[in-house]
Design a protein around this motif. Sequence first.
Motif, PDB file in Angstrom:
ATOM      1  N   THR A 166       6.454  -2.147  -6.375  1.00 20.77           N
ATOM      2  CA  THR A 166       6.332  -2.972  -5.171  1.00 20.77           C
ATOM      3  C   THR A 166       6.528  -2.068  -3.953  1.00 20.77           C
ATOM      4  O   THR A 166       6.990  -0.939  -4.080  1.00 20.77           O
ATOM      5  N   SER A 177       6.823  -1.936 -13.027  1.00 21.68           N
ATOM      6  CA  SER A 177       6.298  -2.740 -11.927  1.00 21.68           C
ATOM      7  C   SER A 177       6.582  -2.010 -10.615  1.00 21.68           C
ATOM      8  O   SER A 177       7.685  -1.514 -10.401  1.00 21.68           O
ATOM      9  N   ASP A 201       2.626  -5.058  -7.633  1.00 21.28           N
ATOM     10  CA  ASP A 201       2.964  -6.387  -8.138  1.00 21.28           C
ATOM     11  C   ASP A 201       3.447  -7.314  -7.029  1.00 21.28           C
ATOM     12  O   ASP A 201       3.463  -8.531  -7.196  1.00 21.28           O
ATOM     13  N   GLN A 244      10.869  -6.851 -14.841  1.00 16.06           N
ATOM     14  CA  GLN A 244      10.001  -6.366 -13.762  1.00 16.06           C
ATOM     15  C   GLN A 244      10.235  -7.096 -12.439  1.00 16.06           C
ATOM     16  O   GLN A 244       9.502  -6.893 -11.483  1.00 16.06           O
ATOM     17  N   ASN A 245      11.242  -7.950 -12.432  1.00 21.87           N
ATOM     18  CA  ASN A 245      11.641  -8.692 -11.232  1.00 21.87           C
ATOM     19  C   ASN A 245      10.676  -9.811 -10.851  1.00 21.87           C
ATOM     20  O   ASN A 245      10.688 -10.284  -9.718  1.00 21.87           O
ATOM     21  N   ARG A 300      19.347  -2.477 -11.546  1.00 23.41           N
ATOM     22  CA  ARG A 300      18.263  -2.325 -10.567  1.00 23.41           C
ATOM     23  C   ARG A 300      18.752  -1.418  -9.453  1.00 23.41           C
ATOM     24  O   ARG A 300      19.950  -1.195  -9.290  1.00 23.41           O
ATOM     25  N   HIS A 341      11.240  -1.688 -12.804  1.00 22.09           N
ATOM     26  CA  HIS A 341      10.715  -2.075 -11.492  1.00 22.09           C
ATOM     27  C   HIS A 341      11.160  -1.030 -10.478  1.00 22.09           C
ATOM     28  O   HIS A 341      12.349  -0.702 -10.410  1.00 22.09           O
TER      29      HIS A 341
END
Length: 441
Positions: free
Chosen positions: A297, A295, A325, A399-400, A229, A255
Amino acid sequence: MKTFYIETFGCQMNAHDSEKVVGTLVSEGYLQVEAPEQADLILYNTCSIRDKAEQKVFHRLQQFKKEQGKGKVFGVLGCVAQQEGEAIFERAPHVSLVAGSASYAKLPSMLVQLEAGDRRVTGLKFDAEEAFETPFTRRDNPHRAYITIIEGCDKACSYCVVPFTRGPERSRTSASVLKEAGELASMGYTEIQLLGQNVNSYRDPSPAAWNFARLLRAVGEVNGIRRVRFTTSHPRDFVEDIVKAIDENPVLCNHVHLPVQSGSNRVLEGMQRLYTREDYLRRIAWMKAARRPISITTDIIVGFPGETEAEFEDTLALLEEVQYDSLFSFKYSKRPNTAALGLVDHIAEEEKSRRLTILQEYQRAIQIRRNTDLIGTIEETFIEGYNQATGQWVGRTTQNRILNFIHAEHTGPKDGETLAGRYVNVRVTRAGPNSLAGEAV
Ligand code: 5AD
Ligand code: SF4
């Protein structure tokens, strides 16, 4: 044996800094304890991103003061230390050490000064040699590890204190990042989080001169690493090649946290964000065109000086368009030294609160919809632990997303044996705004 206690606030960079500080202290012969009362040295790693976080620091320092007079030594580390500097000695005279993140490599010598009875030890310079690598980092999590790839920030967002608290950008060599990733893998870590205030502006200082996408690809190839990540990204420096890298290798988690701050071009300009809403949406379009479902954010600030109702609504419309998300949202907070201090038309606190509530409710509905769409799918889940209260295992998807689940063969940790650190496939059976629930398959 000398003992110390450390408390940490703020972002992942701070959490990771504390891991380095703990490692260094332990290597210097200190023993970490769980409560301030038990400690000879009390350290407080602080955050100053918003006014509230900073106020908390001085409040907490007052509480620690009760321990004064028992021969204890107090140290303030991190962003408030860097920002306030020696003024902390005036506001909290029981403090003996004030040190910012760029000075942690000098911690052993600062400890010597403290032990010699020096009551005003400081580490506030940015010219210290890179503190990326400490040979002693004590990682909190046995399966997931942070690696700092770039320190500091060269942007000048008008609301942000980070360039002042963490200094100018300094990237670490790709060779040392890969070496650390390899060592972590051989120690049994399977997830790596690459950290930086702006990872996208990573630039390898060695002749290889890798950019971020190149580094990301290489970390994704490290044997034994199953998930990578990264955080945080600045939209201005976010290039399509990063999306391509994610598409090519499932080890790179799908993500992306891409803080937008506002959906209004006028506000973005006032924030000195260096992109328009249209530029930002182009980056979103790259991600939506990817083969893997990425995803997305973000971070939002409401009530930036001069933000009108219509401009706030532009942000709501952006949420609708992007379909995030998850998001972190904040009321604008005045920070020392920042350019936005000079702006007029500051928004009343109640109005900021009203906008924040509207925004959060709006996003909550989006998240319920998006999470509900996942019911019936099977998600590979990295298990983080077990929740005794609910009787469920807790994990994260690539996607966390948080996924709470039951496991037919493992109804809970037994005889100290836990599933934490393992990967299992879980069928999603229920969805809430902030998490999913399911059953291991
Ligand atoms: N006021 C409110 N929120 C802020 N952030 C940074 N500075 C401020 C400020 N002065 C938020 C931004 C950033 C996140 C880490 O904190 O949204 O992305
Ligand atoms: Fe807080 Fe920013 Fe410092 Fe992180 S870098 S601890 S968010 S002020």
